[in-house]
Design a protein around this motif. Structure first.
Motif, PDB file in Angstrom:
ATOM      1  N   SER A 109       4.691   6.317  -7.126  1.00 57.84           N
ATOM      2  CA  SER A 109       3.534   7.089  -7.318  1.00 57.84           C
ATOM      3  C   SER A 109       3.781   8.639  -7.467  1.00 57.84           C
ATOM      4  O   SER A 109       3.323   9.109  -8.448  1.00 57.84           O
ATOM      5  CB  SER A 109       2.675   6.832  -5.835  1.00 57.84           C
ATOM      6  OG  SER A 109       1.455   7.508  -6.173  1.00 57.84           O
ATOM      7  N   HIS A 162      -6.437   7.298 -14.208  1.00 54.43           N
ATOM      8  CA  HIS A 162      -6.648   5.916 -13.356  1.00 54.43           C
ATOM      9  C   HIS A 162      -5.584   5.332 -12.775  1.00 54.43           C
ATOM     10  O   HIS A 162      -5.571   4.817 -11.667  1.00 54.43           O
ATOM     11  CB  HIS A 162      -7.653   5.237 -14.117  1.00 54.43           C
ATOM     12  CG  HIS A 162      -9.049   5.857 -14.479  1.00 54.43           C
ATOM     13  ND1 HIS A 162      -9.859   5.354 -15.268  1.00 54.43           N
ATOM     14  CD2 HIS A 162      -9.464   6.998 -14.066  1.00 54.43           C
ATOM     15  CE1 HIS A 162     -10.959   5.924 -15.273  1.00 54.43           C
ATOM     16  NE2 HIS A 162     -10.658   7.098 -14.696  1.00 54.43           N
ATOM     17  N   ALA A 219      -3.987   6.998  -9.908  1.00 55.71           N
ATOM     18  CA  ALA A 219      -4.918   7.088  -8.717  1.00 55.71           C
ATOM     19  C   ALA A 219      -4.757   5.572  -8.029  1.00 55.71           C
ATOM     20  O   ALA A 219      -4.695   5.494  -6.826  1.00 55.71           O
ATOM     21  CB  ALA A 219      -6.426   7.008  -9.109  1.00 55.71           C
ATOM     22  N   ASP A 220      -4.738   4.439  -8.975  1.00 55.96           N
ATOM     23  CA  ASP A 220      -4.179   3.239  -8.526  1.00 55.96           C
ATOM     24  C   ASP A 220      -3.040   3.297  -7.517  1.00 55.96           C
ATOM     25  O   ASP A 220      -2.887   2.296  -6.635  1.00 55.96           O
ATOM     26  CB  ASP A 220      -4.491   2.089  -9.579  1.00 55.96           C
ATOM     27  CG  ASP A 220      -5.905   1.894  -9.956  1.00 55.96           C
ATOM     28  OD1 ASP A 220      -6.744   2.172  -9.382  1.00 55.96           O
ATOM     29  OD2 ASP A 220      -5.836   1.347 -11.397  1.00 55.96           O
ATOM     30  N   ALA A 246      -1.620   5.542  -6.235  1.00 52.74           N
ATOM     31  CA  ALA A 246      -1.931   6.201  -4.816  1.00 52.74           C
ATOM     32  C   ALA A 246      -2.435   5.468  -3.852  1.00 52.74           C
ATOM     33  O   ALA A 246      -1.826   5.337  -2.439  1.00 52.74           O
ATOM     34  CB  ALA A 246      -2.448   7.556  -5.014  1.00 52.74           C
ATOM     35  N   THR A 247      -3.327   4.462  -4.286  1.00 51.04           N
ATOM     36  CA  THR A 247      -4.226   3.681  -3.426  1.00 51.04           C
ATOM     37  C   THR A 247      -3.165   2.514  -2.849  1.00 51.04           C
ATOM     38  O   THR A 247      -3.166   2.136  -1.772  1.00 51.04           O
ATOM     39  CB  THR A 247      -5.221   2.950  -4.077  1.00 51.04           C
ATOM     40  OG1 THR A 247      -6.329   4.078  -4.553  1.00 51.04           O
ATOM     41  CG2 THR A 247      -6.069   1.883  -3.252  1.00 51.04           C
ATOM     42  N   ASN A 248      -2.628   2.009  -3.915  1.00 49.35           N
ATOM     43  CA  ASN A 248      -1.435   1.050  -3.679  1.00 49.35           C
ATOM     44  C   ASN A 248      -0.319   1.581  -2.395  1.00 49.35           C
ATOM     45  O   ASN A 248      -0.066   0.719  -1.551  1.00 49.35           O
ATOM     46  CB  ASN A 248      -0.606   0.365  -4.591  1.00 49.35           C
ATOM     47  CG  ASN A 248      -1.328  -0.397  -5.510  1.00 49.35           C
ATOM     48  OD1 ASN A 248      -2.197  -1.080  -4.920  1.00 49.35           O
ATOM     49  ND2 ASN A 248      -0.865  -0.437  -6.906  1.00 49.35           N
ATOM     50  N   LEU A 271      -0.752   4.042  -0.435  1.00 48.33           N
ATOM     51  CA  LEU A 271      -1.373   4.142   0.892  1.00 48.33           C
ATOM     52  C   LEU A 271      -1.671   2.860   1.600  1.00 48.33           C
ATOM     53  O   LEU A 271      -1.419   2.859   3.019  1.00 48.33           O
ATOM     54  CB  LEU A 271      -2.837   4.982   0.779  1.00 48.33           C
ATOM     55  CG  LEU A 271      -3.582   5.247   2.189  1.00 48.33           C
ATOM     56  CD1 LEU A 271      -2.739   6.253   3.117  1.00 48.33           C
ATOM     57  CD2 LEU A 271      -4.843   6.065   1.777  1.00 48.33           C
ATOM     58  N   ALA A 272      -2.090   2.054   0.957  1.00 48.53           N
ATOM     59  CA  ALA A 272      -2.366   0.566   1.652  1.00 48.53           C
ATOM     60  C   ALA A 272      -1.133   0.047   1.910  1.00 48.53           C
ATOM     61  O   ALA A 272      -1.048  -0.450   3.244  1.00 48.53           O
ATOM     62  CB  ALA A 272      -2.908  -0.194   0.557  1.00 48.53           C
ATOM     63  N   ASN A 280       0.018   1.470   5.418  1.00 50.45           N
ATOM     64  CA  ASN A 280      -0.966   0.908   6.529  1.00 50.45           C
ATOM     65  C   ASN A 280      -0.746  -0.391   6.828  1.00 50.45           C
ATOM     66  O   ASN A 280      -0.584  -0.833   7.878  1.00 50.45           O
ATOM     67  CB  ASN A 280      -2.567   1.248   6.260  1.00 50.45           C
ATOM     68  CG  ASN A 280      -2.822   2.736   6.277  1.00 50.45           C
ATOM     69  OD1 ASN A 280      -2.176   3.614   6.580  1.00 50.45           O
ATOM     70  ND2 ASN A 280      -3.852   3.197   5.422  1.00 50.45           N
ATOM     71  N   ALA A 316       2.543  -4.240  -4.142  1.00 48.13           N
ATOM     72  CA  ALA A 316       2.378  -2.734  -4.650  1.00 48.13           C
ATOM     73  C   ALA A 316       3.517  -1.994  -5.008  1.00 48.13           C
ATOM     74  O   ALA A 316       3.905  -1.147  -5.841  1.00 48.13           O
ATOM     75  CB  ALA A 316       1.876  -2.240  -3.303  1.00 48.13           C
ATOM     76  N   ASN A 336       3.478  -0.476  -8.647  1.00 47.13           N
ATOM     77  CA  ASN A 336       3.903   0.864  -9.009  1.00 47.13           C
ATOM     78  C   ASN A 336       5.223   0.977  -9.637  1.00 47.13           C
ATOM     79  O   ASN A 336       5.082   2.309 -10.524  1.00 47.13           O
ATOM     80  CB  ASN A 336       3.845   1.479  -7.704  1.00 47.13           C
ATOM     81  CG  ASN A 336       2.690   2.011  -6.984  1.00 47.13           C
ATOM     82  OD1 ASN A 336       1.627   1.432  -7.367  1.00 47.13           O
ATOM     83  ND2 ASN A 336       2.582   2.802  -5.848  1.00 47.13           N
TER      84      ASN A 336
END
Length: 340
Positions: free
Chosen positions: A207, A232, A235-236, A238-240, A242-243, A246, A279, A283
């Motif tokens: 990412s 976009h 952005a996807d 970055a979301t992958n 972070l998830a 977590n 993810a 990515n």
């Protein structure tokens, strides 16, 4: 639940990242864990971080190990680090403190053996070069054997992993054997969660690399990151990333706080495996796509993230994680609770 690292963990992350960047930078695709670097990582405590001090470890936690292996994944650090760590854990659990201290001290390295799909007798050995021992983990038992010396290893998928093959019959007497179902499940979770940490690191690294490239690559007079299709996609990614972080942290915390006979840590570890696999691959492939033709070239690092993701997921059978997740009793309970 607070997933942010505390000050000690921040220091651990910074020290790990600084060492890797100085000694095994991502741009140096030929960097290997030679004897000097192996000694250095043992001095940093990577191999015994979460093992009790009485067994030669540092007495830290699985979550601390996750932070270290996330950095290992970010930089595609090669070598049998995880297999040696898991074997040291196995030795400590079975009371062989001498072997545990030997492995934690970096005196012996441990390769990993995994059964080939559809054939439980033929095994693939990863990173067997200079490894006197080999870890083999099945569904019902875990064991450490002297490494068979039958054939030379060959480079893997250009990600720094060496590969060789052997048959189960070539293994001699086990140096360590663990057949307690609860302990075997626990060891498999350690392997799974720390592999998830590496995949999360890959998701973060790709990412970041894609965003940097999108900022600096000029096309039609402007950075390609200004175009919606690229924006976009970043952005996807970055979301992958972070998830993935977590779900891995949650799986580690669940494992640390669970009772020995609790099945919920298995559920969270499999959930992390299923998501982190998706993810990391998503990515890594998007990073290649954003870089265009450059992403496929040998001199670029982008393709190596895809290949390392394949190596990690195949070694831990993450391709089956989603199916295994749906078959757990805790998964059925969660579905029923949701329906109510």
């Amino acid at each position: 639940m607070d997933f942010l690292p505390d000050s000690d963990q921040d220091a651990l992350i910074d020290a790990t990242r600084q060492y890797i960047e100085s000694r095994m930078a991502l741009a140096n695709s030929t960097a290997q864990l030679d004897d000097v670097r192996w000694k250095e990582i043992t001095e940093l405590g990577w191999l015994g971080l979460a093992i009790a001090k009485g067994s030669g470890g540092s007495g830290a936690t699985l979550l601390d190990e996750v932070f270290v292996f996330r950095e290992i994944g970010r930089a595609l650090v090669p070598g049998p680090i995880l297999a040696t760590l898991a074997a040291a854990r196995l030795a400590a659990w079975t009371g062989d403190t001498a072997l545990s201290a030997n492995l934690i001290g970096g005196h012996t390295r441990v390769a990993r053996a995994v059964a080939l799909p559809g054939n439980n007798h033929d095994l693939m050995l990863t990173n067997a070069d200079d490894c006197a021992l080999t870890l083999l983990v099945d569904d019902e038992r875990a064991a450490v054997y002297p490494t068979p010396r039958r054939s030379e290893s060959s480079p893997g998928l250009e990600d720094g992993t060496s590969v060789s093959y052997c048959n189960r019959a070539e293994f001699g007497r086990a140096c360590l054997l663990l057949d307690d179902a609860t302990s075997v499940r626990r060891l498999r979770r350690v392997l799974s969660i720390l592999t998830c940490a590496q995949l999360a690191g890959i998701a973060v690294a790709t990412s970041d690399l894609a965003v940097d490239y999108a900022k600096n690559r000029i096309q039609f007079g402007k950075p390609i990151g200004a175009f919606q299709a690229i924006k976009h996609q970043c952005a996807d990614m970055a979301t992958n990333a972070l998830a993935a972080d977590n779900v891995t942290y949650f799986a580690a915390l669940a494992d640390m706080s669970s009772a020995p006979d609790d099945l919920s840590p298995d559920y969270y570890a499999l959930a992390a495996a299923a998501f982190c696999r998706r993810a990391a691959f998503g990515n890594a492939r998007a990073n290649i796509h954003i870089r265009g033709a450059m992403g496929f070239t040998v001199e670029d690092t982008a393709h190596r993230f895809v290949k390392r993701s394949h190596t990690l997921c195949n070694t831990e059978s993450f391709g089956r994680a989603a199916a295994q997740l749906g078959g757990l009793a805790s998964a059925q309970m969660n579905v029923e609770a949701g329906e109510q």
